[in-house]
Scaffold this motif. Sequence first.
Motif, short mmCIF file in Angstrom:
data_model
loop_
_atom_site.label_atom_id
_atom_site.label_comp_id
_atom_site.label_asym_id
_atom_site.label_seq_id
_atom_site.Cartn_x
_atom_site.Cartn_y
_atom_site.Cartn_z
N GLN A 9 -7.56 0.44 -1.02
CA GLN A 9 -8.20 1.36 -0.09
C GLN A 9 -9.53 0.82 0.40
O GLN A 9 -9.86 0.93 1.59
CB GLN A 9 -8.41 2.71 -0.78
CG GLN A 9 -9.03 3.77 0.12
CD GLN A 9 -9.21 5.09 -0.61
OE1 GLN A 9 -9.05 5.17 -1.82
NE2 GLN A 9 -9.57 6.13 0.13
N ASP A 56 -10.59 -2.46 0.47
CA ASP A 56 -10.51 -3.71 1.21
C ASP A 56 -9.34 -3.76 2.18
O ASP A 56 -9.11 -4.77 2.84
CB ASP A 56 -10.37 -4.88 0.23
CG ASP A 56 -11.61 -5.04 -0.64
OD1 ASP A 56 -12.69 -4.57 -0.23
OD2 ASP A 56 -11.49 -5.63 -1.73
N ARG A 57 -8.54 -2.66 2.22
CA ARG A 57 -7.44 -2.55 3.16
C ARG A 57 -6.42 -3.68 3.02
O ARG A 57 -5.96 -4.23 4.02
CB ARG A 57 -7.96 -2.48 4.60
CG ARG A 57 -8.88 -1.30 4.85
CD ARG A 57 -9.32 -1.23 6.32
NE ARG A 57 -10.24 -0.14 6.54
CZ ARG A 57 -9.88 1.13 6.72
NH1 ARG A 57 -8.60 1.45 6.71
NH2 ARG A 57 -10.79 2.07 6.92
N SER A 112 -2.59 -4.94 1.47
CA SER A 112 -1.28 -4.32 1.37
C SER A 112 -0.71 -4.42 -0.05
O SER A 112 -1.28 -5.07 -0.93
CB SER A 112 -0.31 -4.99 2.34
OG SER A 112 -0.11 -6.34 1.95
#
Length: 326
Positions: free
Chosen positions: A47, A49-50, A52
């Motif tokens: 969340q 560092d975005r 996957s």
Amino acid sequence: MPNQSTDQAQTHPVGRSRFGFWLVAVAFTTAMAFTTVPTPLWSLYAQRDRFSSLTVTIAFAAYAVAVAFSLFVAGHISDWYGRRRVLMPALALEIVAAAVFLAWPALPGLLVARVLSGLAVGAVTATATAWLSELHGAGNRRAQVVSTAANLGGLGLGALISGAFAQWAGNPLSVPFVVFAAALLLAWAALLVAPETRVRPSPRPRYRPQRVSVPARSRGRFFAAALGAAITMSVFGLLTSLAPSFLAGTLHAPSHALAGAVSFVAFAAAVLAQTLTASRPTRQLLAAAIPALLAGSACSRSRSGCRPRASVCSSPAISSSAPARA
């Protein structure tokens, strides 16, 4: 590899040491627990560092590769240098990994820390298992059970404790690592008083990586079991690595404590499965475990007919009884 007579010549006649046995067991548990501290925290890293789910999987893969590499290059050297001389540096390497998690929480730092953890665990697993067996003495059924509990149980405890700290203690990306760094330091100090069970040979053998030697008549069974173990642990690792994101995203249950509990239940079930099925033939275990793993994996992909949360917990744990006996 050294023969039996050489092994006996290199072993200290310390006899059974209950105190030393439990010191090593606690240190083993602590070392394994540290490796799963990040498990319930990956959703926070993702969340922030975005990155996957693929990135999380890569981080776990880096750890697994490091473990395998360490087993081959360092898993056997405690036979030459002594159990303490290998286990204590391995714990120190985990303390360094904790420092990297704290000081460099960006993705490159997380990958470095995971690799360091994997290198340490490869040495810890082989050395601590052998040390426990030698400290317990003849008739080492208890040593086998305790080793299993320390190994898999430690993995579960790490995620459970980390999730609890992350949920209720504040600073979720720092506090768990500080706590476990302190625990590792205490475990490191405790090993100073554990009896050594190996004598350094003279002359010291020339170093070479661990070799896999299998009699020709057993190679088919060996590689079949190895393949089953690899598949099982790969799927198990995938499910446990993605469980926090799965809970937070798909099931809308973002609790870090719950994410840690999911991993704990999986590993605790694995300990129970290995303990209860220890006398079963390996072929029978593989035949039952792999289909159960596949069924559980299929359940985790479906929102109907099966509760995904339960499947993430149960199926890999059932199947993980097989690899340890392969």
